[in-house]
Scaffold this motif. Structure first.
Motif, PDB file in Angstrom:
ATOM      1  N   GLU A 131      55.589  39.172  81.268  1.00  0.00           N
ATOM      2  CA  GLU A 131      54.796  38.827  80.093  1.00  0.00           C
ATOM      3  C   GLU A 131      55.467  39.388  78.845  1.00  0.00           C
ATOM      4  OE1 GLU A 131      50.911  40.692  80.136  1.00  0.00           O
ATOM      5  OE2 GLU A 131      51.718  42.453  81.159  1.00  0.00           O
ATOM      6  N   GLU A 160      61.143  33.874  74.028  1.00  0.00           N
ATOM      7  CA  GLU A 160      60.753  33.243  75.286  1.00  0.00           C
ATOM      8  C   GLU A 160      61.697  32.106  75.629  1.00  0.00           C
ATOM      9  OE1 GLU A 160      56.628  32.467  75.831  1.00  0.00           O
ATOM     10  OE2 GLU A 160      56.966  31.251  77.629  1.00  0.00           O
ATOM     11  N   ASN A 161      62.035  31.316  74.621  1.00  0.00           N
ATOM     12  CA  ASN A 161      62.952  30.199  74.830  1.00  0.00           C
ATOM     13  C   ASN A 161      64.296  30.664  75.390  1.00  0.00           C
ATOM     14  OD1 ASN A 161      62.330  27.593  74.631  1.00  0.00           O
ATOM     15  ND2 ASN A 161      62.821  27.356  72.466  1.00  0.00           N
ATOM     16  N   PRO A 213      61.595  36.520  66.981  1.00  0.00           N
ATOM     17  CA  PRO A 213      60.200  36.077  67.141  1.00  0.00           C
ATOM     18  C   PRO A 213      59.879  35.740  68.605  1.00  0.00           C
ATOM     19  CG  PRO A 213      61.363  34.763  65.469  1.00  0.00           C
ATOM     20  CD  PRO A 213      62.387  35.574  66.186  1.00  0.00           C
ATOM     21  N   GLU A 214      58.594  35.844  68.949  1.00  0.00           N
ATOM     22  CA  GLU A 214      58.172  35.679  70.337  1.00  0.00           C
ATOM     23  C   GLU A 214      58.620  34.336  70.920  1.00  0.00           C
ATOM     24  OE1 GLU A 214      53.942  35.927  70.933  1.00  0.00           O
ATOM     25  OE2 GLU A 214      54.124  35.999  73.114  1.00  0.00           O
ATOM     26  N   SER A 215      58.415  33.251  70.159  1.00  0.00           N
ATOM     27  CA  SER A 215      58.707  31.940  70.735  1.00  0.00           C
ATOM     28  C   SER A 215      60.210  31.767  70.961  1.00  0.00           C
ATOM     29  CB  SER A 215      58.152  30.823  69.850  1.00  0.00           C
ATOM     30  OG  SER A 215      58.578  30.995  68.525  1.00  0.00           O
ATOM     31  N   ARG A 234      57.726  42.634  79.662  1.00  0.00           N
ATOM     32  CA  ARG A 234      57.336  43.436  80.821  1.00  0.00           C
ATOM     33  C   ARG A 234      57.525  42.645  82.105  1.00  0.00           C
ATOM     34  NH1 ARG A 234      52.175  47.288  81.221  1.00  0.00           N
ATOM     35  NH2 ARG A 234      53.743  48.567  80.176  1.00  0.00           N
ATOM     36  N   ARG A 269      56.607  48.698  58.601  1.00  0.00           N
ATOM     37  CA  ARG A 269      57.760  47.837  58.879  1.00  0.00           C
ATOM     38  C   ARG A 269      59.032  48.426  58.289  1.00  0.00           C
ATOM     39  NH1 ARG A 269      54.055  42.409  58.483  1.00  0.00           N
ATOM     40  NH2 ARG A 269      52.962  43.121  60.337  1.00  0.00           N
ATOM     41  N   LEU A 289      54.669  41.226  75.241  1.00  0.00           N
ATOM     42  CA  LEU A 289      53.624  41.989  74.559  1.00  0.00           C
ATOM     43  C   LEU A 289      54.074  42.258  73.125  1.00  0.00           C
ATOM     44  CD1 LEU A 289      53.054  44.540  77.439  1.00  0.00           C
ATOM     45  CD2 LEU A 289      51.728  42.493  76.963  1.00  0.00           C
ATOM     46  N   VAL A 290      53.276  41.795  72.178  1.00  0.00           N
ATOM     47  CA  VAL A 290      53.624  42.009  70.772  1.00  0.00           C
ATOM     48  C   VAL A 290      53.131  43.393  70.363  1.00  0.00           C
ATOM     49  CG1 VAL A 290      53.400  41.144  68.410  1.00  0.00           C
ATOM     50  CG2 VAL A 290      53.412  39.541  70.337  1.00  0.00           C
ATOM     51  N   LYS A 291      54.062  44.276  70.060  1.00  0.00           N
ATOM     52  CA  LYS A 291      53.730  45.638  69.641  1.00  0.00           C
ATOM     53  C   LYS A 291      54.087  45.795  68.175  1.00  0.00           C
ATOM     54  CE  LYS A 291      52.963  47.529  73.820  1.00  0.00           C
ATOM     55  NZ  LYS A 291      51.833  48.400  74.161  1.00  0.00           N
TER      56      LYS A 291
END
Lengths: 402, 402
Positions: free
Chosen positions: B204, B189-190, B184-186, B215, B383, B206-208
């Protein structure tokens, strides 16, 4: 009433992501008769977002923002709105509780940064996000939605019905799309232009990848007049009309097959699963869709469909006879086969890139259509799919190919 | 340097046409290191166009406009530019001559309205249009191009190289995309945020629809530093990285299969041709793609793939055993099967909508993955495709599933 969209996100500016949200919003606004004269795309930079809000705030009745509601550092849309309005950001304890429940129910740990997703400028109304985390908000001519399309689709209708009620907005517009296939734009326009004499009905021709769409748009009060013009258009170019509004040709085929209680099978070579996908996308298609064979390799054509070695040797895989024999391997009432050279390689003088044979069988009648399509690999494949579907539909409904 | 795009055209605002021009321009500008912080879309209304030019003229170094250079009444971009600059519109006799020649060489009659296509604000430079009529123009921080994509692609490079020379601009940028899946994004990033301490590298997430893309973008001089950060990211979350830049996972699979000289076959139920399509989209895939069976009906599962009646009766079509037996009907070194409930109907408590079994066989080793996906029919199918492709890739390269 007028609206402006502000789409927030560097990824929409550097080519990393194509905006589809604003197209959706434009159509929804259009349906309720709200004009969208402006769209602006800005980076995730607070000053630039505020600047854009400033620009539109005096020009339109509602600013609709999308993007920048997430938990990460570069999500600053609500920050910018609060700054612009001179409000502070607050967290509603109820919304925080809901957020905690959402994380818990998905078995995800909630991080401190996630709290940001339920922050909003003091006084803002929230709209519940049924499919994701951050709610949409609305305050003082500004509404903000997440950039994730399915979250937008979930909350935009909720906002719009609230907004329309709040403004006591009753204007509605009526849109009629007539989908044509197989007729060039200039010829089409020449044939039907005399139909468009009525005041207050806006019409346009839209070139889509599935044909040309004639769109008529008017105040909902003029619905009957639009319908009458539609009838006139049918009288003139009915043979080229394959559908209306967003009804797809494959849906019309499935509808027809259901009525007849027939099943369909496919043998795809160059289209490689794309026709199957068009059918399987439709819910409830299992009633009529039997099977699809992507017989890409010549061995598979022989083994799965019974195409003769001799046919492949003499005529080649891309030939009328191969298309015809591919159909023989399918057992349902209706069958489609495709074989072609989608390129970029594999072409010759005799059989250029773009050469396609489409076989269609309805009960015991078989048709083979030969076409040469232009474009890149993907375009040639898509045109083949469309040609196959339109031709089948014509044959089913009119008993002959176009 | 900073640029802004102004796209002119009502059709870009009402959902009738998707803008691809600005994506092209963004990428071209990006390559030479010109930032594009703004994009605005306005109607063919002169005052609104002038207003938009006004907004950007003090904010950026170059305004790039597209649309509204044609011969018809609603083509008013050059008019608006002339008004904004306080110049008059003139016609260069040389350019008019060229226009006449173009019409003559195509056997078309030239109408008076066509003269408009070579009008320009006094003092503007023109760029020759090799594929259409109206030249692009450039004057005082404003460049204007036709909205027709191929005409834009013809003249934009000519303009850009002129502009770069004029400004003596030598900057270049380097972009690196890292594609992740299954994180997951969070959380992502963590894990990686500490990698982004270097000044002057913009990053950045980017959710694809195929995962999350990291990127990094920097001055081309910093390429080595970007590559070093990339290595760090691989060390931390390498297991979740499925590719770089625009390389797709199916291309990596095809590449792997070509090296091994293996072939792949598919037996798709819920994904209904979508996985086949992912492969057949790729040129030259015939070397490794053998066949796909869209065994949608249970009869087809039995007849084409040899799935046992007993398995279907006892375990159901959506089950581990069915996924496993579907693989047995495929003869190649590598095989994928999918069976699931894509919805919206057909779900039960025991087997909810979104339940999917993915079978994967590599030589004699078989894996079955069970997943429950959320979303609508199309999202569940997509998915499933991605999960199948990523899992296969993991198994091929690491010998185990993720």
């Amino acid at each position: 009433m007028k609206a402006a969209c502000i789409l927030v996100g560097t990824e929409l500016l550097n080519g990393a992501m194509v905006d589809t949200n604003s197209i959706y919003m434009a159509e929804e606004l259009n349906k309720v008769g709200i004009e969208l004269p402006y769209k602006m795309i800005v980076r995730d930079i607070k000053e630039e977002i505020i600047d854009a809000i400033q620009y539109f705030h005096s020009r339109v009745d509602i600013i609709i923002m999308s993007g920048g509601l997430g938990p990460t550092l570069d999500d600053i849309t609500k920050d910018a709105i609060a700054d612009f309005l001179g409000k502070k950001l607050i967290v509603d304890p109820e919304e925080l509780k809901v957020l905690h429940q959402k994380f818990a129910s998905r078995g995800l740990p909630i991080l401190e940064m996630n709290t940001k997703e339920v922050e909003k400028p003091e006084g803002a109304i929230s709209f519940e996000n049924s499919v994701g985390m951050a709610p949409a908000i609305y305050i003082d001519k500004i509404a903000a939605f997440p950039g994730v399309p399915r979250e937008l689709y979930d909350m935009f209708p909720k906002f719009l019905s609230y907004f329309i009620k709040e403004k006591n907005w009753k204007h509605k517009i009526y849109i009629k799309d007539i989908i044509t296939y197989g007729i060039p734009e200039s010829v089409l326009e020449n044939h039907v232009k005399d139909c468009f004499q009525e005041e207050g009905i806006f019409y346009e021709f839209l070139v889509k990848n599935y044909g040309i769409l004639i769109r008529m748009q008017a105040d909902a009060m003029k619905k009957n007049k639009v319908e009458k013009i539609k009838e006139k258009i049918y009288n003139i170019i009915g043979d080229f009309i394959i559908g209306e509004d967003s009804v797809k040709i494959e849906e019309k085929i499935v509808q027809y097959l259901k009525e007849k209680q027939w099943k369909i099978s496919l043998a795809e070579s160059c289209t490689g699963g794309l026709i199957a996908d068009h059918f399987v996308r439709l819910a409830g298609v299992s009633e009529v869709f039997y099977e699809g064979i992507v017989s890409y390799d010549n061995e598979a054509k022989k083994k799965r469909l019974g195409v003769q070695k001799q046919t492949l040797d003499n005529d080649g895989a891309v030939s009328e006879n191969t298309a015809r024999e591919m159909l023989l391997g399918l057992s349902t009432e209706v069958a489609i086969s495709t074989t072609g050279i989608a390129g970029p390689g594999g072409g010759s003088n005799e059989k250029p890139v773009g050469l396609v044979y489409i076989g269609i069988r309805v009960l015991d009648k078989t048709y083979v259509i030969k076409k040469i399509f232009h474009g890149n690999r993907q375009q040639i494949r898509q045109r083949t799919v469309l040609e196959a579907l339109v031709s089948l539909f014509q044959i089913l409904t009119k008993g002959c190919e176009m």
